[in-house]
Each structure stands twice: as C-alpha cells, then as structure tokens.
Design an enzyme around this catalytic site. Structure first.
Site, mmCIF file in Angstrom:
data_model
loop_
_atom_site.group_PDB
_atom_site.id
_atom_site.type_symbol
_atom_site.label_atom_id
_atom_site.label_comp_id
_atom_site.label_asym_id
_atom_site.label_seq_id
_atom_site.Cartn_x
_atom_site.Cartn_y
_atom_site.Cartn_z
ATOM 1 N N TYR A 43 0.820 -1.224 0.000
ATOM 2 C CA TYR A 43 0.000 0.000 0.000
ATOM 3 C C TYR A 43 0.855 1.276 0.000
ATOM 4 C CZ TYR A 43 -0.274 -0.056 5.311
ATOM 5 O OH TYR A 43 -0.061 -0.069 6.648
ATOM 6 N N GLU A 44 0.175 2.349 -0.343
ATOM 7 C CA GLU A 44 0.847 3.655 -0.517
ATOM 8 C C GLU A 44 1.920 3.582 -1.605
ATOM 9 O OE1 GLU A 44 -0.654 6.182 1.249
ATOM 10 O OE2 GLU A 44 0.547 7.408 -0.130
ATOM 11 N N GLY A 45 1.624 2.800 -2.638
ATOM 12 C CA GLY A 45 2.573 2.628 -3.751
ATOM 13 C C GLY A 45 3.464 1.432 -3.509
ATOM 14 N N GLN A 58 7.633 2.648 -6.007
ATOM 15 C CA GLN A 58 8.684 3.439 -5.339
ATOM 16 C C GLN A 58 9.949 3.460 -6.186
ATOM 17 O OE1 GLN A 58 7.613 5.072 -2.746
ATOM 18 N NE2 GLN A 58 5.726 3.833 -2.840
#
Lengths: 593, 249, 309
Positions: free
Chosen positions: A436-438, A443
């Site tokens: 999650y969050e990329g 990244q």
C-alpha cells in the site's frame, strides 16, 4: 503475546548524534526544543504505547474488526485506547498552533509514530490516516474549511480517512469514476471506494472522509479529479456533530492476511440522495493535492516497516535468550542465543533496524530543515532531498521489514509457525507494507524516473557526495580503515549505477523499469552504510571522551561492522543485475510464459 | 489548601538493577531513570484533590543531583503547579531528606504532605514517617484512600490484616500504597506547559541543614542465584523442606 | 546495653513475627527486653514472658496504645530508648509505621527490613526489590532496626517466665485517632497478590480434579492457577492462566502440579521464590526450575498433601 519496550537508547542516539537535532534546533531558532525535550516527550508516549496500545496487538489480531448493519465495530479495547491517545493530546503533536496543534518538528512526529507502530500496527493506521487528512485540508483547504474541520481533527475528536482507490482505479487513479454534483453551498458525492483504511469505526463522535471524485464538467484523466471533505455525520451551523448520518457508509470489510484490527472498508457514497461534501481547494486539482502529501504518507509507511521490525526483533530476542535448546558437554543446558546462526539472524535484524531508523529519522528531519530554511535555496535543497529519500525510505525499509519479520519467525523455530506465539503476526502484518501507498515497484520507478532521470541524476550525485564526506572522515581514523574502503567502494558502485541508468534509459525504454528495484534497494543499502558509518564515528568519539554508555556505544561499533560485512555486500549483486539491463527480463514473448 | 508532594528519581521499574563489578553499589550509569512509582501515585492523588476542588495548589519537591529536575518536570507535566529542587551531590540518607523536607514544610505551610511509602531503590519505607515525627504531626502511611472530612483527613491504610482507617489532624502526612489510585499519563499539552512552570533550586545550606552521615554502605551483592533443585521422595519430605529449609509455609 | 524489642500483637495474642524479630535481636546482644504496648494486653505480656531469651517484659497498658498509633507509640518507645543500644521491631505494617518516627525523634537512622545480622552494628538488607543485598554499618549510638520475619527462625518457648515490669507513662499525642478497621475475609487470594500459588496442568485430567488443588490451597491460603494447556483443554477458565499470555506471578511458593513446564508457562512464574514441581514424568522440564521436585502420581500425593498440612 510480547511486550513492547521503547528502544530509547538507539532512538536518543539517532536523534542526538546522527540527525544532530540540537544543532538543527539552534540553526532553526527553535527555542526550548532540543534532543533532551524529545526524550522527555518520547518517554511519555512510550508509556502509553507499551502499557495501553501494545497489549491490544494480539487480541486485536485475533478478534479483528467486524461489520454489522453498515457499522464497523473495532476490536475490543481500541476505543478506550484511542480515547487515552486523544485525551493525552498526541494527535496534536505536529499540527499548527492556530488550530490547536503543538507545532513540534516533523522528527517528533516520526519518532512518536514509530512508538504507535511498534506497539500496534493496526491501531496506528487510524491516527496516521487522520494526519494525512489534516495535512490535505491544511495545505489546500479554504480558511472556512480549515476552521470548520481542523480543530476537531487535530484534537483527535474526529478521525480522518483517505478515499482514493476504486474497484477499477488503483495505481491508475486517472480511472476514478466517483461523481460530485454541485448543490447550493456543497456537493453531492456518489460512487464506490475500496481499500479504505479505518473507513468506519465507533471510536469517535464523527469522521472526516477525504474523497477523490469528478465534477460533471471535469476533463478526463488525472487532470479532472477533485478532492472533497465528506463527513460521516453532518454538522450543524455551529460546526458541531449532529446525529444525522451522511449518505456514506461501509458496505463490506476485507478479509486480509494481516493488520486484522484495522478495518479495510468498501465505502459507498450516495446510495440515496448523495453524500454531502465540501470541495478542498480548487476543482480538478485533487490529484496534485494528493501528491503534496505523498512524501509524508510514504515515509510514514516506511516507518511502519521499522516499527513492525523492532517489535519482531524484541520478541525474537527474548525467545532466543530464554529458549533452552542446547546441551554442554557437562550436561548443563544453554539457550539458543549461543548458536552462531541464531546470532547471525539476530544481528541481521538488529543492524538492519538501526540503519533503517537512522535513515527514517534523517529523512524526516529533512522536512524540518526545508521548513525552517533561512533562504529559498536551502529550502529547495532540503526539499529535493526529502523527495529523493522518500521512495528509498518507503521501498527499502518495507522490503527489509519482510526479511526481518521472516527472521523473527525463523528464530522461533516451530514455535514461530504457531499463531499463539505471536511472531507470525508481525510477519503477516508486515506483508501489506510493500504494497500500500505505492508498491515497491512504484517506489523504485519514482526513484529512477522522477527523482533521477528527471534531473539527470543531480540529486543522487549530491547525495553520493555527502556520503563521500563521511568516507573521508573514516579515512582519518586508522581503526575505521576497512569501513572507509568499503564505503568508498559503495560510493563508486552507486556512481556506476547512476551512470548506467543515465546512459541506458534513453536508448532502452525498458531499462529503467527493469533495473529500478535493484537500483532502489542498492541506494537503500548505501544510505544505510553511510549512516551506520556515521554512527560508528560518533560512538567512537563518545567512547574516547568517556561519555555515554559504553556497552551501547561498543555494540554500535559491532552492528556497524556487521552491516558492512553482511548487508552492504548485497550492492555487488545489485550492480551486477543492473548492468545486465533489460534483456533477460523482457525477451520472452508473453505467450512464452 | 496547599499540598506538598515529594518525588524521588529512581531506576525505572522495568529495568532490573545490577550490582556493579566491585560490589560497592548498584550500577546506575546510563540506566533508565524514572519517577518512583509510589511518588507518581502521590502526585496523582494531589492532582485529583486539586481537580476536586479540595486543594488549591500542588507543590512538588525533589532532592538529589541536578537530573532530579527531570522528575520534577514530569510531575509538573502530570499537573503539579510548581517545583522545588534541593540540589545535593548524591542521594542523602532518609533522615537528612526528612530534615530538608521539614524546612520546606515550614516555609510552605502545606495542609497535606503526600509522599510515596517507599522508593523502589533503597526500599526503606521511612522518610514520610521521619518527616512526620520531626514536624510532630500525624501520619497516614500505606494509604489506599484519602478523604477530607471536616477538619480532619481520613486515611484508609493497607495493614497486614486488612484495612485500617485513621482520622488525622491537619497538617498531616500521607504515604501512598499501590492501590490508592492509578496514575494518569502526562498529556502532550501539559508536557509543553510544564516547561514554563516555575522551578526553584535550593541547596541544603540555603535551608540551614548540614547533612550528617548515620550509616555506611559496606558492600552490595547480587542475591544468591536459584540453586539447582533437589528431588524429594515423599510428601512428608516435601512438607518438611518447605517448612524448615525454604520457610515458605 | 540492652536491646528493646517491640512486640506485635492484637491485645490478645502475640504475633509470630515478634518471635523472628527476637531471634534477630538475639544475634545483636543478650539482654533482650520486650515491650508490649496496648490496651488490656496482659495476656500478651504473659505469653511474651515465656519466650526463650527474653530477660524482661515491659507492659504499657493504656487506651493510647490500643491501636498502636504511630504518633503515640513512637513517643513511648523514644521515652524508653535511652536505656538501649538497639531498638528492634518486626517489619510488619505496624513496625514500619512507628519505628521510623522513633529513629527521627532519636536523631538516628533506621536500618529497615534486615535479613541478616553481620555484627551488632552491621546488617544486610535487600534493596532494589531484592535484586541486590546491601550490607550496612550503622554509625549511630542507638540502632533502630526492623526485621524481615522470613529471614530469621522463630524464637523458642521457655519454661521460665521473665519478669513483667509496668510502664506507667502514657503518651497520647492527640493528633490522630483510630476510626475503623476491616479485617480481610478469608477468601482465596488473587493470583497476582497471593504468597502461595498452586497450579494445575493438563495432567489434572479434567476440571473436577482441580478440587484436589483447592483443598491444598485452602490449607495454605493459596491461590489456584493453571497452565495454558489446562485452560486450552477446557478444564478451567482463562482467568486462572499463569504464563506469558496469562498472569505473571512471583509468589513465595509456587506449586506446579501436572505441569510439564512449557516455556510460556515458565515465563509467567519463574520469578517465584520457591518452586515445587509434582509430576509423574521425571524428564518434565519443570524439574529444571523447581527447587523441590517430587516425581509422583498427583492423584496419590495431593490428598496426602492436604492431610499432612
């Protein structure tokens, strides 16, 4: 169940010696704030973490959250723990004074979030998402919006959520379908959102959903998405919560591998007349607003990797010291910590965690340095460094967390595979962090693309130059000769990777994407080596002057050496893979898989 | 009514004390230190009395090296109003502490003095009683309940057989037991406020007290390790061992 | 010079802790005097006079001493102190209450809770919750000492009776008064507060058999605990669980019955002062931490234990 003890010695050391927080505070003109005060605040937060929040980690995992009549019931004890968290004012830590915040440096937020995350990853997500929502409203909302929503969110009375993902719009947010129709002074929102962390609960009197949606006249794609505040309960004219539910509710909870106590909701907006929402900032700019919060959100998830790793390490260490499973020749028994391979695993956990903490805190302090910069040039310089660190902190820390929680379970042997031992929970909970969050892939793409190719590798070159300063310092000290050589070699390897990327990205469209994860991991290991080397220099200086706790400082020298022996050499693999390029990755036709 | 609370800086209760290499004392270098848990209960009780309107001011005093100011600040963060630090090079003996405190009491004239029943380092359980004797005022030790009724303070005490309640003239000394209350956590806004609350530093000389030596610490040793156990052959033998050797029944 | 010991009693019966304090005092000197201060406490003085080693009993009989209020007791003892080199009391809540006042009034230190008499002026006492033992030399002319009862044997009875001397002075400070008392009812203690715990494991076979443990517990004033295995098997409720995931206990005496000694159970009780293990499997790991191990069938020996206690 395991206890959580705040690793205050390492935390204090990182803040004082590696971040060099006191000189930052002086330069920034922050009166009364220093590393000693940080330690006071952390001690108090650690009490709440260890005594109140950490004991709910196992029970929350066993029980999970549940859904009944569109209401999410959080795990037992969470409401009371949240209440204490709120009453003790922790939600106001870094927020602006104007809205009731304490306006403390970002580094305090990071060091304190580590405590909540180690204590209970599932619990910590609720305050973390609230911080994100606060930040979005603070940076982009109108004065009226800020005055209406911020004070109660900063006090913790209301929590916040982030509603981005839809069934067909995950990584590709351009595909968002949720609608917002203007209606008098507000908008009516309708649509479905999924994967909404802490999307509903009964811990607070109200909740504030931040929702991405399209206006009727919106251009298609990423430039047509707007951001809205959608409360759970409508407010009256004075801005107080009423009993009238908004047309927004949770329709389902996901069944997940980990973080069971964090309800992951499917949210439905506007099943009936439409959910009342208020626009944040200007129309069509929602996605760009999301990007301004991204550094913070991603670094926070990186920090979760540190948090869960620390907890896993503490539990594995305790087990290794107590588990009697060896017999001396004289028949006396000994615990497994005496076995070299168990030592190897513990050392890998310990030295990784120390490097991870150093990087997370240094990166966090760059945000402070940018904020308090004396001139525009410094501001830009530190902000660029924040941007560069972010994908490394998120990607590298969460990937290492997989390995560390794996080792934590491995050290337990068969007991590790048994759920009631508790080690497996950290392993399961950690698994979401690279997603999650990329994802790690996102990244890594961010690092090679926006952060490296975009500026022709300028930021990365500057970082490597900074690392070289430490390598030079090492060279001055005979006892650190071997570290100096290794760090110099690492810098050279880093420069080779950077050059390879710059040279090949233009000619081979798959090059950047093919090498990106190895590239990102490599710079993680190099940053870790840099900060561990710094730690060793500082530890030695303190030992020489007779200050500080000898046992701790001596162990710092050993964890640094271990890091250089066991973790840094991985960059040799990384560079070899990078230099092999995209050929073997991309050559097969899809049918050949 | 003003309440005076005494606090002591001690090893954190989560940390196991270790005897130093030359057996002269416990090794406290770089050990995590904290507010003595019984003193924390004392601070909490005073703050509750203030919150309920019984007390008007809570003054907290600590004696010892400069680092004690951390524990005063913690107490201020919990809600005490101001602090007094009596700075000494080392931790004075209980009787000296009581004499120093007696001077502070005479200057401050509190209606109630709340202290921890003992510190978890020296485990003496005596300073409160000594202070009461020096001031010739009554004491309610090992308190599990404190109530102001009329012009007296009623203290319910945890005694060996159960509970005993005594009524004390004011001013009085109360020493706290574990069940008196459950201390709160310091809130962030209060930690911030505590930085600006007044804290005065005095020395024993300022108070006109000369510290005297009443006892000498000859050595400190680790307690005997658990001996390798023995097997007994019968219930009779077990009972005999428990009675006469282990003396636990 | 003589040693004054202050008796612990309830105006009817001399409490056992006094006997341990007398033994400690006997290691400091020979001339032992015992003070009985109370109301209508003549019976106590009679009992006191028959303890071996006591040369004289002092009785102070007054309403002022009925509840042994510290304010009054301390004045009485201080008044008598000039004739003594040591003043000794058991480290009970009564002794701990008034003795430091005595020390302060005499301007001397109190040496608290001693576990060993090294010489007439040097004593050992636990500090840091028993994690260290300090040896302390008193430099004061009068040594005020409280004694940890469990560290000394009880003084024996004597055929001879020591003389009883009446103290007429009445010290009533009139600054404190007794209001009420609540004597603890004899229910079984809480696990975490109990001085003695007897726990059963899977070896108990079923929940009904825990009555065997309860009979022993009633004799010892003990709490009853269980291992996780016993809880998981449904023998007993979870709130009885001792172990890493249950209650952490450290009683004076822990009796593990039919418990193999899984690491998670040991984590919950390994700090107990004395550990007894009863198990029919002589290789059970519990024996590695037990001070006293009995390899036996618990169904045979538990009834014996109940009978013989």
């Amino acid at each position: 169940m395991s206890e959580y003890n705040h690793p205050y010695k390492d935390v204090d050391f990182v803040i004082k010696e590696i971040v060099e927080f006191d000189s930052f505070c002086q330069n920034a003109g922050l009166a009364d704030i220093n590393s000693e005060f940080a330690s006071v605040i952390l001690t108090e937060a650690a009490k709440l973490g260890s005594d109140v929040i950490a004991p709910l980690n196992t029970s929350g995992d066993n029980q999970g959250a549940s859904l009944k009549d569109n209401k999410v019931q959080q795990a037992d004890g969470f409401k009371e723990a949240y209440q204490q968290y709120m009453e003790n004012g922790w939600s106001s830590l870094t927020a602006e004074e104007e809205y009731g915040g304490q306006n403390l440096p970002n580094l305090f937020g990071t060091a304190i979030n580590e405590i909540w995350q180690s204590s209970n990853l599932a619990f910590s997500l609720c305050p973390m998402l609230t911080q994100g929502a606060i930040s979005a409203i603070k940076h982009h909302g109108s004065e009226e919006l800020k005055n209406t929503w911020l004070p109660n969110m900063i006090s913790g009375l209301w929590t916040g959520t982030m509603n981005l993902t839809e069934p067909d719009a995950g990584t590709d947010l351009a595909a968002i379908k949720t609608k917002a129709i203007p209606n008098a002074d507000h908008y009516l929102i309708s649509g479905q959102k999924i994967f909404i962390t802490w999307g509903d609960h009964q811990m607070t009197e109200n909740m504030v959903h931040l929702v991405l949606a399209r206006l009727p006249d919106a251009p298609s794609g990423v430039k047509g998405i707007s951001l809205f505040v959608v409360p759970k309960f409508l407010l009256d004219k004075e801005g107080n919560t009423t009993s009238q539910l908004n047309d927004a509710h949770c329709t389902a909870l996901e069944h997940k591998l980990g973080i069971h106590a964090s309800p992951t909701c499917s949210m439905s907006f506007g099943d009936n007349q439409g959910a009342v929402g208020y626009i944040v900032g200007e129309p069509h700019k929602g996605l760009s607003y999301m990007f301004t919060m991204m550094n913070h959100a991603r670094q926070d998830v990186g920090l979760q990797g540190l948090g869960v790793s620390e907890r896993s390490y503490q539990q594995a260490l305790e087990f290794a010291k107590e588990r009697i499973q060896g017999t001396h020749k004289d028949g006396s028994r000994f615990s497994i910590i005496k076995f070299p391979d168990v030592r190897r695993m513990l050392m890998q956990m310990k030295s990784s965690i120390e490097a991870m903490r150093a990087l997370a805190y240094v990166a966090s302090n760059e945000t402070d340095k940018s904020r308090y910069a004396k001139n525009a040039q410094d501001k830009t310089k530190h902000f660029s460094r924040v941007e560069l660190y972010t994908p490394i902190v998120k990607g590298w820390l969460t990937e290492l967390a997989q390995e560390i929680t794996y080792l934590g379970t491995q050290i337990h042997g068969g007991m590790g595979f048994i759920e009631e031992t508790g080690s497996a929970q950290h392993y399961r909970d950690a698994r979401i962090l690279t997603i999650y969050e990329g994802t790690t892939g996102i990244q890594a793409l961010d690092l090679v693309g926006r952060k490296t190719l975009f500026d022709k590798g300028e930021q990365l070159a500057e970082l490597l130059n900074d690392i070289e300063m430490t390598a030079k310092e090492l060279q001055q000290k005979p006892q650190f000769n071997n570290l100096a050589v290794s760090l110099e070699n690492a810098i050279t390897t880093g420069r080779e990777a950077r050059q390879w990327l710059l040279d090949n990205a233009q000619t081979d469209k798959s090059a950047a994407g093919s090498v990106s994860v190895n590239f990102m991991m490599m710079f993680g290991y190099i940053c870790g080596a840099w900060l561990m080397a710094k730690a060793a220099l500082k530890a030695q200086a303190l030992l020489d002057s007779g200050e500080g706790e000898r046992a701790f400082l001596q162990s710092k020298l050993v964890t640094t050496q271990f890091y250089f022996d066991h973790l840094l050499p991985r960059i040799k693999t990384n560079i070899a893979i990078i230099q092999s390029g995209s050929d073997s990755i991309m050559s097969l036709a899809e049918d050949q898989f | 009514m003003k309440i005076l609370v005494t606090v002591k800086r001690v090893i954190d209760y989560n940390v196991k004390a270790r005897v130093n290499a030359d057996n002269t004392d416990v090794d406290l270098a770089n050990t995590k230190m904290a507010l003595n848990p019984f003193c924390e209960i004392a601070v909490e009780e005073a703050i509750r009395l203030k919150e309920s309107g019984t007390a008007t001011e809570v003054v907290v005093v600590s004696i010892g090296p400069k680092a004690c100011q951390e524990q005063i600040r913690t107490s201020l963060a919990l809600g005490a109003d101001r602090g007094i630090h009596i700075e000494t090079d080392s931790m004075p003996e209980s009787l000296n502490v009581a004499k120093l405190l007696a001077k502070v009491v005479n200057a401050e004239q509190p209606g109630l003095i709340i202290m921890g029943k003992q510190a978890i380092d020296s485990d003496n359980n005596q300073t409160g009683q000594m202070l009461a004797a020096l001031l010739d005022i009554p004491q309610g030790t090992f308190a599990s309940k404190v109530e102001l009724i009329g012009d007296k303070v009623h203290v319910t005490r945890e005694v060996d057989g159960g509970l005993q309640t005594v009524a004390l003239n004011i001013p009085a000394i109360v020493t706290t037991d574990l069940r008196l209350n459950e201390p709160r956590y310091a809130s962030l806004p209060n930690i911030m406020k505590a930085k600006r609350k007044p804290l005065v530093v005095q020395t024993p000389a300022d108070l006109g007290i000369e510290l005297k030596t009443h006892s000498k610490l000859l050595k400190v040793e680790a307690p005997a390790e658990r001996q390798a156990g023995i097997k007994v052959n019968s219930i009779e033998e077990l009972i005999e061992k428990l009675k006469n050797e282990a003396k636990v029944i | 010079m003589a040693i004054l010991i202050i008796a612990e009693h309830d105006n009817n019966i001399l409490k056992a802790a006094t006997l341990n304090a007398i033994t400690a005092a006997s290691q400091m000197g020979d001339e032992l005097h015992l003070l009985v201060a109370g109301l209508d406490c003549n019976l106590v003085a009679q009992q006191a006079s028959k303890i071996a080693g006591i040369k004289k009993v002092l009785i102070a009989d007054s309403e002022a001493y009925q509840y042994q209020l510290a304010e009054n007791m301390s004045k009485l003892v201080t008044d008598l102190a000039s004739n003594y080199c040591h003043i000794v009391s058991p480290a009970t809540t009564t002794g701990k209450n008034f003795m430091p006042r005595v020390a302060a009034l005499l301007d001397v230190a109190q040496i608290s809770d001693i576990v060993k008499v090294v010489s007439e002026n040097t004593f050992s006492r636990p500090i840091y919750a028993g994690n260290a033992i300090a040896t302390v030399e008193s430099l004061d002319a009068i040594k005020v000492i409280t004694v940890r009862g469990t560290a000394f044997d009880a003084a024996k009875q004597s055929d001879l009776s020591a003389p009883i001397e009446i103290i007429t002075a009445v010290h009533d400070a009139q600054i404190s008064e007794f209001v009420s008392e609540e004597v603890a009812v004899s229910e079984r203690p809480e696990l975490t507060a109990a001085k003695v715990i007897i726990s059963g494991g899977r070896g108990m076979g079923n929940g009904e058999n825990f009555t065997l443990l309860e009979s022993v517990a009633d004799k010892l004033g003990a709490a009853v605990g269980a291992s996780r295995a016993a809880v998981d098997a449904g023998f007993v409720p979870n709130d009885m669980q001792v172990g890493q995931t249950g209650k952490i206990v450290a009683p004076d005496l822990y009796i593990a019955v039919g418990i193999s000694g899984a690491i998670q159970h040991l984590a919950g009780m390994k700090d107990s002062k004395i550990i007894v293990a009863i198990n029919k499997d002589e290789d059970a790991p519990i024996f590695q931490v037990a001070d006293y191990g009995l390899v036996a069938d618990l169904f045979e020996v538990l009834p014996q234990l109940t009978d013989k206690l």
